[in-house]
Design a protein around this motif. Structure first.
Motif, PDB file in Angstrom:
ATOM      1  N   GLY A 158       0.823  -1.203   0.000  1.00 15.52           N
ATOM      2  CA  GLY A 158       0.000   0.000   0.000  1.00 15.52           C
ATOM      3  C   GLY A 158       0.858   1.255   0.000  1.00 15.52           C
ATOM      4  O   GLY A 158       0.566   2.226  -0.707  1.00 15.52           O
ATOM      5  N   TYR A 159       1.933   1.222   0.778  1.00 14.73           N
ATOM      6  CA  TYR A 159       2.875   2.342   0.828  1.00 14.73           C
ATOM      7  C   TYR A 159       3.499   2.576  -0.546  1.00 14.73           C
ATOM      8  O   TYR A 159       3.519   3.709  -1.044  1.00 14.73           O
ATOM      9  N   MET A 160       3.979   1.509  -1.163  1.00 11.08           N
ATOM     10  CA  MET A 160       4.626   1.623  -2.478  1.00 11.08           C
ATOM     11  C   MET A 160       3.618   2.083  -3.542  1.00 11.08           C
ATOM     12  O   MET A 160       3.936   2.947  -4.363  1.00 11.08           O
ATOM     13  N   ASP A 161       2.436   1.503  -3.522  1.00  9.23           N
ATOM     14  CA  ASP A 161       1.401   1.905  -4.481  1.00  9.23           C
ATOM     15  C   ASP A 161       1.032   3.379  -4.312  1.00  9.23           C
ATOM     16  O   ASP A 161       0.790   4.085  -5.292  1.00  9.23           O
ATOM     17  N   GLY A 162       1.007   3.845  -3.070  1.00 10.90           N
ATOM     18  CA  GLY A 162       0.670   5.238  -2.795  1.00 10.90           C
ATOM     19  C   GLY A 162       1.694   6.223  -3.346  1.00 10.90           C
ATOM     20  O   GLY A 162       1.360   7.357  -3.672  1.00 10.90           O
ATOM     21  N   LYS A 163       2.945   5.791  -3.460  1.00  9.47           N
ATOM     22  CA  LYS A 163       4.007   6.648  -3.990  1.00  9.47           C
ATOM     23  C   LYS A 163       4.071   6.620  -5.513  1.00  9.47           C
ATOM     24  O   LYS A 163       4.641   7.522  -6.125  1.00  9.47           O
ATOM     25  N   ASP A 164       3.527   5.591  -6.118  1.00 10.46           N
ATOM     26  CA  ASP A 164       3.745   5.301  -7.532  1.00 10.46           C
ATOM     27  C   ASP A 164       3.417   6.467  -8.464  1.00 10.46           C
ATOM     28  O   ASP A 164       4.225   6.851  -9.310  1.00 10.46           O
ATOM     29  N   LYS A 165       2.238   7.055  -8.323  1.00  9.49           N
ATOM     30  CA  LYS A 165       1.819   8.135  -9.230  1.00  9.49           C
ATOM     31  C   LYS A 165       2.764   9.336  -9.115  1.00  9.49           C
ATOM     32  O   LYS A 165       3.192   9.902 -10.127  1.00  9.49           O
ATOM     33  N   PHE A 166       3.098   9.707  -7.882  1.00  6.63           N
ATOM     34  CA  PHE A 166       3.987  10.846  -7.662  1.00  6.63           C
ATOM     35  C   PHE A 166       5.369  10.573  -8.248  1.00  6.63           C
ATOM     36  O   PHE A 166       5.943  11.417  -8.938  1.00  6.63           O
ATOM     37  N   VAL A 167       5.906   9.389  -7.987  1.00  5.51           N
ATOM     38  CA  VAL A 167       7.242   9.045  -8.482  1.00  5.51           C
ATOM     39  C   VAL A 167       7.273   9.064 -10.004  1.00  5.51           C
ATOM     40  O   VAL A 167       8.192   9.632 -10.602  1.00  5.51           O
ATOM     41  N   LYS A 168       6.259   8.492 -10.647  1.00  2.00           N
ATOM     42  CA  LYS A 168       6.229   8.482 -12.114  1.00  2.00           C
ATOM     43  C   LYS A 168       6.129   9.897 -12.682  1.00  2.00           C
ATOM     44  O   LYS A 168       6.765  10.215 -13.687  1.00  2.00           O
ATOM     45  N   MET A 169       5.346  10.742 -12.034  1.00  2.00           N
ATOM     46  CA  MET A 169       5.233  12.130 -12.476  1.00  2.00           C
ATOM     47  C   MET A 169       6.584  12.845 -12.344  1.00  2.00           C
ATOM     48  O   MET A 169       7.018  13.555 -13.250  1.00  2.00           O
ATOM     49  N   MET A 170       7.270  12.645 -11.219  1.00  2.00           N
ATOM     50  CA  MET A 170       8.567  13.276 -11.000  1.00  2.00           C
ATOM     51  C   MET A 170       9.621  12.706 -11.950  1.00  2.00           C
ATOM     52  O   MET A 170      10.501  13.441 -12.420  1.00  2.00           O
ATOM     53  N   GLU A 171       9.545  11.415 -12.243  1.00  2.00           N
ATOM     54  CA  GLU A 171      10.482  10.820 -13.207  1.00  2.00           C
ATOM     55  C   GLU A 171      10.340  11.479 -14.571  1.00  2.00           C
ATOM     56  O   GLU A 171      11.340  11.794 -15.228  1.00  2.00           O
TER      57      GLU A 171
END
Length: 172
Positions: A149-162
């Motif tokens: 859940g923690y990793m999934d919660g970060k996914d959208k933000f990380v992909k946007m920043m990438e």
């Protein structure tokens, strides 16, 4: 696995340097460069206290011949572990807490470019790094016993920043 993020620790860069030297020796003359990646490489943000190392090598297939040397350093050799072209190693403390991840890729890999662009973008844009830190703290509180859940919660933000990082680097 309990999800915990810790305040920034000024010892993380030194912990990286010490481990990088050992990993470079273990992986031998195939190593081109060892980079500090992940949140512990971004000064001033909260992070899981795990040192992530990205190792660039001449030939990723040659890494397999050094699995025993990595095991001698306390790592588990996990092969590609879900990412084609990677050799992944994980180290845990005596209490079973993860302490280090080693992501090994062939020089020039898109994964190397992506990881380094993200790290460098975050360092160059402290406001984005702070947003990431705040998100990680919120998710760690929300998903105390749910690493997925923690990793999934970060996914959208990380992909946007990438994507922003790759644009910033002129690579997208």
């Amino acid at each position: 696995m309990q999800v915990q993020v810790h305040p920034p620790n000024p010892q993380w860069p030194q912990a990286f340097a010490a481990e990088a030297a050992q990993v470079a020796l273990a992986l031998s003359d195939n190593v081109i460069q060892v980079h500090h990646i992940g949140s512990t490489a971004i000064l001033g943000i909260y992070a899981k206290p795990v040192i992530d190392l990205l190792v660039e090598v001449n030939q990723v297939e040659r890494v397999d011949a050094h699995n025993d040397a990595m095991v001698a350093l306390g790592y588990s050799a996990l092969g590609e572990y879900g990412i084609a072209g990677r050799r992944y190693f994980r180290k845990e403390s005596g209490q079973g807490d993860r302490t280090h991840h080693v992501h090994t890729f062939q020089v020039g890999s898109a994964e190397v470019v992506r990881h380094l662009a993200f790290r460098d973008f975050m360092i160059a844009h402290p406001n984005c790094a702070q947003q990431y830190s705040d998100l990680k703290r919120q998710l760690a509180a929300q998903y105390v016993h749910d690493i997925e859940g923690y990793m999934d919660g970060k996914d959208k933000f990380v992909k946007m920043m990438e994507q922003r990082a790759l644009h910033w680097r002129g690579l997208a």
